[in-house]
Design a protein around this motif. Sequence first.
Motif, PDB file in Angstrom:
ATOM      1  N   ARG A   1     109.600  73.582   7.878  1.00  0.00           N
ATOM      2  CA  ARG A   1     109.015  73.554   9.423  1.00  0.00           C
ATOM      3  C   ARG A   1     109.883  73.915   9.514  1.00  0.00           C
ATOM      4  O   ARG A   1     110.756  74.349  10.924  1.00  0.00           O
ATOM      5  N   GLU A   2     110.893  75.342   9.336  1.00  0.00           N
ATOM      6  CA  GLU A   2     111.463  76.027   9.974  1.00  0.00           C
ATOM      7  C   GLU A   2     111.323  77.321  10.194  1.00  0.00           C
ATOM      8  O   GLU A   2     110.617  77.637   9.666  1.00  0.00           O
ATOM      9  N   ILE A   3     111.689  77.687  11.292  1.00  0.00           N
ATOM     10  CA  ILE A   3     111.393  79.354  12.105  1.00  0.00           C
ATOM     11  C   ILE A   3     112.430  79.779  11.904  1.00  0.00           C
ATOM     12  O   ILE A   3     113.574  79.939  12.033  1.00  0.00           O
ATOM     13  N   TYR A   4     112.220  81.034  11.486  1.00  0.00           N
ATOM     14  CA  TYR A   4     113.268  82.349  10.900  1.00  0.00           C
ATOM     15  C   TYR A   4     112.964  83.646  11.367  1.00  0.00           C
ATOM     16  O   TYR A   4     111.387  84.246  11.382  1.00  0.00           O
ATOM     17  N   CYS A   5     113.173  84.621  12.288  1.00  0.00           N
ATOM     18  CA  CYS A   5     113.453  85.946  12.286  1.00  0.00           C
ATOM     19  C   CYS A   5     113.309  86.803  10.955  1.00  0.00           C
ATOM     20  O   CYS A   5     113.801  86.214  10.344  1.00  0.00           O
ATOM     21  N   PHE A   6     112.551  87.988  11.078  1.00  0.00           N
ATOM     22  CA  PHE A   6     112.172  88.705  10.092  1.00  0.00           C
ATOM     23  C   PHE A   6     113.837  89.041   9.382  1.00  0.00           C
ATOM     24  O   PHE A   6     113.576  88.737   7.913  1.00  0.00           O
TER      25      PHE A   6
ATOM     26  N   VAL B   1     109.015  83.632  10.374  1.00  0.00           N
ATOM     27  CA  VAL B   1     108.396  83.285   8.763  1.00  0.00           C
ATOM     28  C   VAL B   1     108.532  81.525   9.339  1.00  0.00           C
ATOM     29  O   VAL B   1     109.732  81.144   9.592  1.00  0.00           O
ATOM     30  N   HIS B   2     107.563  80.954   9.287  1.00  0.00           N
ATOM     31  CA  HIS B   2     107.282  79.452   8.781  1.00  0.00           C
ATOM     32  C   HIS B   2     107.705  79.109   7.500  1.00  0.00           C
ATOM     33  O   HIS B   2     106.687  79.712   6.987  1.00  0.00           O
ATOM     34  N   THR B   3     108.776  78.627   7.014  1.00  0.00           N
ATOM     35  CA  THR B   3     108.956  77.942   6.109  1.00  0.00           C
ATOM     36  C   THR B   3     108.259  76.483   5.519  1.00  0.00           C
ATOM     37  O   THR B   3     108.010  75.914   6.620  1.00  0.00           O
TER      38      THR B   3
ATOM     39  N   CYS C   1     117.565  87.967   4.739  1.00  0.00           N
ATOM     40  CA  CYS C   1     119.200  86.901   3.842  1.00  0.00           C
ATOM     41  C   CYS C   1     119.194  86.107   2.921  1.00  0.00           C
ATOM     42  O   CYS C   1     118.997  85.423   2.389  1.00  0.00           O
ATOM     43  N   VAL C   2     117.955  84.849   4.305  1.00  0.00           N
ATOM     44  CA  VAL C   2     117.878  83.716   3.246  1.00  0.00           C
ATOM     45  C   VAL C   2     117.353  83.750   1.984  1.00  0.00           C
ATOM     46  O   VAL C   2     118.013  83.232   1.135  1.00  0.00           O
ATOM     47  N   LYS C   3     116.125  84.549   2.281  1.00  0.00           N
ATOM     48  CA  LYS C   3     115.868  84.678   0.684  1.00  0.00           C
ATOM     49  C   LYS C   3     116.770  85.563   0.053  1.00  0.00           C
ATOM     50  O   LYS C   3     116.318  85.181  -1.267  1.00  0.00           O
ATOM     51  N   ALA C   4     117.085  86.724  -0.168  1.00  0.00           N
ATOM     52  CA  ALA C   4     117.502  86.853  -0.697  1.00  0.00           C
ATOM     53  C   ALA C   4     119.037  86.113  -1.373  1.00  0.00           C
ATOM     54  O   ALA C   4     119.669  85.739  -2.448  1.00  0.00           O
ATOM     55  N   ALA C   5     119.724  85.015  -0.403  1.00  0.00           N
ATOM     56  CA  ALA C   5     120.559  84.421  -1.236  1.00  0.00           C
ATOM     57  C   ALA C   5     120.137  82.403  -1.391  1.00  0.00           C
ATOM     58  O   ALA C   5     121.381  82.615  -3.331  1.00  0.00           O
ATOM     59  N   ILE C   6     118.833  82.694  -1.967  1.00  0.00           N
ATOM     60  CA  ILE C   6     118.180  81.741  -2.585  1.00  0.00           C
ATOM     61  C   ILE C   6     118.176  82.340  -4.293  1.00  0.00           C
ATOM     62  O   ILE C   6     118.257  81.906  -4.879  1.00  0.00           O
ATOM     63  N   SER C   7     117.722  83.591  -4.344  1.00  0.00           N
ATOM     64  CA  SER C   7     117.144  84.225  -5.426  1.00  0.00           C
ATOM     65  C   SER C   7     118.505  84.420  -6.273  1.00  0.00           C
ATOM     66  O   SER C   7     118.559  84.453  -7.009  1.00  0.00           O
ATOM     67  N   ASN C   8     119.787  84.896  -5.154  1.00  0.00           N
ATOM     68  CA  ASN C   8     120.694  84.936  -6.254  1.00  0.00           C
ATOM     69  C   ASN C   8     121.597  83.310  -6.570  1.00  0.00           C
ATOM     70  O   ASN C   8     121.636  83.478  -8.067  1.00  0.00           O
TER      71      ASN C   8
END
Length: 54
Positions: free
Chosen positions: A30-35, A25-27, A40-47
């Motif tokens: 301009r950061e890249i993450y494995c799926f 995933v490319h945000t 985990c990052v997406k869940a933390a942001i939504s929380n």
Amino acid sequence: MRELVGSCKDCKKEIYCIDGFFNGVHTDEREIYCFECYDCVKAAISNEKENPQS
């Protein structure tokens, strides 16, 4: 064909482009993450959005 693109910002796992498809995933930042890490990052942001601290 398998081409190294970079490494995950969180776990440092190598992320590849495989046969023309980016395997991560490319945000917008301009950061890249494995799926796995991105989930985990997406869940933390939504929380944080659901439970903002005053």
